[in-house]
Scaffold this active site. Structure first.
Site, mmCIF file in Angstrom:
data_model
loop_
_atom_site.group_PDB
_atom_site.id
_atom_site.type_symbol
_atom_site.label_atom_id
_atom_site.label_comp_id
_atom_site.label_asym_id
_atom_site.label_seq_id
_atom_site.Cartn_x
_atom_site.Cartn_y
_atom_site.Cartn_z
ATOM 1 N N CYS B 37 18.600 45.135 11.210
ATOM 2 C CA CYS B 37 18.598 43.879 10.470
ATOM 3 C C CYS B 37 18.825 44.063 8.976
ATOM 4 C CB CYS B 37 17.286 43.132 10.720
ATOM 5 S SG CYS B 37 15.859 44.165 10.411
ATOM 6 N N ASP B 39 16.620 45.265 6.855
ATOM 7 C CA ASP B 39 15.363 45.140 6.114
ATOM 8 C C ASP B 39 14.973 46.486 5.495
ATOM 9 O OD1 ASP B 39 15.343 42.611 7.101
ATOM 10 O OD2 ASP B 39 13.510 42.812 8.282
ATOM 11 N N CYS B 63 12.624 39.898 6.803
ATOM 12 C CA CYS B 63 12.189 38.643 7.424
ATOM 13 C C CYS B 63 10.670 38.496 7.333
ATOM 14 C CB CYS B 63 12.633 38.606 8.875
ATOM 15 S SG CYS B 63 11.757 39.804 9.888
ATOM 16 N N CYS B 106 10.040 44.999 13.798
ATOM 17 C CA CYS B 106 9.415 44.888 12.477
ATOM 18 C C CYS B 106 8.113 45.678 12.435
ATOM 19 C CB CYS B 106 9.114 43.423 12.144
ATOM 20 S SG CYS B 106 10.591 42.410 12.119
#
Lengths: 169, 131
Positions: B37, B39, B63, B106
């Site tokens: 993603c 991140d 996110c 995450c």
């Protein structure tokens, strides 16, 4: 049928974006629900599936990082593995510095700094894309995997700057 | 996507955002990034002479679930030994925050950040021991 075949494009990283866009629009209009009002339910379903796949394919091939990852996946290489978050330390350091500079410029509502960051990061992303082109041409898949993983970060940070410039304008 | 109340709470009021002095010999830094993603996450821990984490700070660009995962672990880390910190599993983070399957990565990122920060402080400690 893979995404490149769907748009009648050669499976290369340096694809012709204009052809991608025009072939995508063509498929979208050919599979538009308005054309299938009187069609059988099987035909309606088939056209809807084509439209969905064309949309996914377009989103993937349009983004340089996702396009590279997709090309690698066609050759059996998984560039994106959720269990593997190891990236080179100097690369992550640079990402953090950019992120912090963007955050500071956002807080100061400093659009010109954001624009120069966009140039800088855009330029770095372009260099990475040039390396990827040559890595794919020479089938250096391991190097291409590293570049692809980096490119996804570059695409993301670039998209985030564009968003924050739009917000401030 | 609907976030759980706990994710929203950490997202809206993140705990321990910031940095510690990375040149401090008692501070360990862990930096990780998720290619899935884009991140990026930085976690810093300050460890006393008894191996106990006295302070923890984070910076995450990503996110809501990534921010919440790192915010939560800074709360968990304070007062623990670095061995206990190293043993924290992503599944515990995901469970506490009720992360949906698409956001499990995450919590993996947060676990990796802890492991990287612990590895960094151990490297600093052994470098000091050899001087």
């Amino acid at each position: 049928m893979n995404y490149f075949e769907l748009f009648k494009l050669p499976p290369t990283f340096g694809l012709d974006v204009a052809t991608l866009e025009s072939n995508y629009r063509k498929i979208q209009s050919e599979s538009h629900p308005d054309r299938f009002v009187t069609a059988s339910s099987a035909e309606k379903l088939a056209s809807m599936q084509t439209a969905t796949m064309a949309n996914e394919a377009y989103q993937t091939l349009k983004s340089p990082g996702l396009r590279a990852a997709y090309l690698l996946s066609l050759q059996g290489v998984a560039a994106i593995d959720e269990k593997n978050n190891q990236m080179p330390a100097d690369f992550l350091m640079q990402q953090m510095e950019w992120r912090e500079a963007i955050e500071d410029a956002e807080n100061a509502r400093d659009v010109s700094t954001l624009e120069s960051l966009l140039d800088e990061i855009g330029g770095a992303g372009k260099n990475l894309q040039e390396s990827l082109k040559s890595q794919f041409q020479h089938h250096h898949l391991s190097e291409a995997t590293t570049s692809t993983r980096k490119l996804i970060f570059m695409d993301k940070v670039r998209a985030d700057i564009v968003k924050s410039i739009e917000k401030l304008d | 996507m609907a976030y759980s109340d706990k994710v929203l709470d950490h997202y809206e009021n993140p705990r321990n955002v910031g940095s510690l002095d990375k040149n401090d010999p008692t501070v360990g830094t862990g930096m990780v990034g998720a290619p899935a993603c884009g991140d990026v996450m930085k976690l810093m821990i300050k460890v006393n002479e008894n191996g106990i984490i006295e302070d923890a700070k984070f910076k995450t660009y990503g996110c809501g679930s990534a921010i919440a995962s790192s915010s939560l672990v800074t709360e968990w880390l304070k007062g623990r030994t670095i061995e206990e910190a190293y043993a924290i599993k992503n599944t515990a983070i995901a469970e506490e925050l009720a992360l949906p399957p698409v956001k499990i990565h995450c919590s993996v990122l947060a676990e990796d950040a802890i492991k990287a920060a612990v590895a960094d402080i151990k490297a600093k400690q052994s470098a000091k021991a050899t001087i």
